[in-house]
Design a protein around this motif. Structure first.
Motif, short mmCIF file in Angstrom:
data_model
loop_
_atom_site.label_atom_id
_atom_site.label_comp_id
_atom_site.label_asym_id
_atom_site.label_seq_id
_atom_site.Cartn_x
_atom_site.Cartn_y
_atom_site.Cartn_z
N TYR A 182 0.90 -1.10 0.03
CA TYR A 182 0.17 -0.14 -0.09
C TYR A 182 0.81 1.29 0.11
O TYR A 182 1.60 1.32 1.03
CB TYR A 182 -0.99 -0.09 1.29
N PRO A 184 0.17 4.96 -1.87
CA PRO A 184 -0.39 5.94 -3.00
C PRO A 184 0.46 6.70 -3.61
O PRO A 184 0.11 7.22 -4.71
CB PRO A 184 -1.36 6.78 -2.08
N ASP A 197 -5.22 -1.06 -2.33
CA ASP A 197 -5.59 0.43 -2.37
C ASP A 197 -6.12 0.79 -1.13
O ASP A 197 -6.52 2.05 -0.78
CB ASP A 197 -6.76 0.51 -3.19
#
Lengths: 334, 334
Positions: A182, A184, A197
């Motif tokens: 994870y 972003p 996500d």
């Protein structure tokens, strides 16, 4: 041509891990170097005055904090080279916002930290402290007291996949875990790592978690009791990043009960009282923010020194510097 | 077509790590399986008679020893499939010399043992037991008590580079040690590993040694006091092979003095008395011949089972079997 003036102001004594003879020699070949001891005795106006007179200011562990007033008037100061990683304590954000070039050690310690993280993951997965205790107490072969997980096929979740996370993946890949990540902010995950996500998806599909995120307002306290509860029994948490990313009370509850295992190089605050019961837990290895550090620090130039010298040369030659800090990078940095 | 007759004779009870339901089911799909318990109550003539009646005999940990008389008259026995590694205790050399095909698990556990060896190397190099003790005793950051070596640039000597040694090299290579190997029987060393021609050259140029040789008359007691003395202070010995390769008295002297460090999965004999002082040494991690074993053993087919079933299918189909033991291989095997 005048020599560039290099300056370092130590709060007390220059940190010997950074400021040893070989490094000082190398700097003196690049300019005239001044090192001020006991800078904590100077007022911030005095510090600003001294810094305004230099060309390149070198900060490091043990430096004084630079004053905000330099953002308004930096005098002849062209560039701040921070020899180490975390800059928040030493360099105010206002200087970066004012456009002063600031660099840090970038990936200099990424491999060392990653090697520490692999050590903690392997040692926890194989229940090394319990094995050691068992054998010291007169036992020998396994008797149900500990479990030695193999890394092959282990579902390994990476929280953060920046420089250190990628170095970790490089080291751990040959062990063939199933890796999820994870992050972003990471556009291209390394080969063999599947993107998820959310942290819920990460913790819900992992046997072990390695934390490699920077500490920022976005990541603070994000490893919650609810996420930890999603890990299976004997699940492993490895943290070589920053303690404050984790809800430490929740993690300690899972560790005190013996349900999870952990390799914790970092805590929040980054210390345990001498009589803290966690020190005796057989399912935790504490690294004291030191697991990735080579001991003894060799008195030769390390990667952090080489990165610093390289960036000073780049600055003097007018070439682009590496590991330049900007507001976006700073926001995601520890 | 008559079904092949598969037979296993356990000395007492079949070893549950090998003989669990999923494995038994899979074998029963290949032939008629007989498992005899408490075979230690049978005479060797009786054992020979039973084995002569089967097509394929399966031996494993906990089997009875097969009698030499099978070398002269093997009856309908075509093939002995040893599910595990070491065969000396279970299958006499005379059977192999008489041309009976015998296989073992080959590289089934090579990666597991190599993962255990990497765990020991990293944990010893970073002085993990001393760190744990230091923190349990109320200390925190390093105070000169322990040294955390980095693997990058470490001079790592491999004594033996067979299946396990090569798996070890695959796992350790990304850490970038400088690797040397001594193995007169390995024609092509893995990339990045430099060959040396003697144990003196190996020990004289290494900071850490990983032992991956098989135990044979050629290797017994070859790690001598003189070789150990060539290692630098805090040098590391990792042994996941067999204890008898090392002069244990000499090694224990170096460890008792605190000069060297070691991760020892194996000893000679392969046990320490409950009150042996070595159990308390902070510079040694003992693996109890168990560091590479997954715990709990999953009740699913492991690589050793899959290799066994594959070889039985190969035999029944008339295809070449893998990991066939011959006199040359046996001489170099543990």
């Amino acid at each position: 041509m005048t020599q560039p003036r290099l300056l370092h102001i130590a709060a007390t004594n220059p940190d010997p891990r950074v400021w040893h003879a070989a490094f000082i020699d190398a700097l003196q070949r690049l300019g005239s170097l001044t090192v001020i001891r006991n800078g904590q005795a100077l007022g911030s106006g005095e510090i600003a005055d001294r810094v305004r007179e230099c060309t390149i200011y070198l900060s490091s562990w043990g430096s004084v904090a630079l004053p905000d007033s330099l953002a308004v008037d930096r005098g002849s100061l062209e560039y701040v080279c921070h020899v180490n990683g975390t800059i928040r304590k030493f360099i105010p954000e206002s200087l970066i916002e004012a456009g002063l070039p600031v660099t840090n050690w970038g990936d200099a310690l990424a491999r060392d930290v990653a090697e520490g993280a692999v050590t903690l993951l392997l040692s926890c997965s194989k229940d090394l402290p319990r094995r050691i205790d068992h054998i010291r107490a007169g036992g020998w072969r396994e008797d149900g007291r500990y479990r030695g997980w193999q890394l092959e096929g282990l579902r390994l979740g990476l929280y953060g996949c920046g420089r250190i996370g990628r170095a970790f993946v490089e080291l751990i890949s040959p062990f063939r875990p199933c890796m999820l990540a994870y992050d972003p902010y990471c556009d291209a995950l390394p080969e063999g790592v599947r993107r998820v996500d959310s942290l819920e998806e990460l913790f819900g599909n992992a046997d072990a978690i390695a934390i490699h995120a920077g500490l920022s307002e976005e990541t603070r306290n994000t490893v919650t009791a609810a996420l930890l509860a999603m890990l299976p029994d004997h699940g492993v948490i490895v943290n070589t990043s920053r303690g404050a990313i984790v809800d430490q009370q929740a993690l300690f509850a899972e560790l005190a009960s013996g349900r999870l295992r952990a390799g914790l190089d970092v805590l929040e605050p980054d210390y345990l009282a001498p009589d803290h019961p966690a020190r005796q837990w057989p399912n935790v290895i504490f690294g004291a923010h030191d697991i990735g550090n080579p001991r003894p620090w060799p008195a030769t130039l390390m990667r952090m020194h080489r990165h610093c010298l390289d960036n000073i040369r780049r600055h003097l030659d007018g070439r682009p510097k590496r590991f330049v800090m900007d507001a976006r990078r700073l926001a995601r940095s520890t």
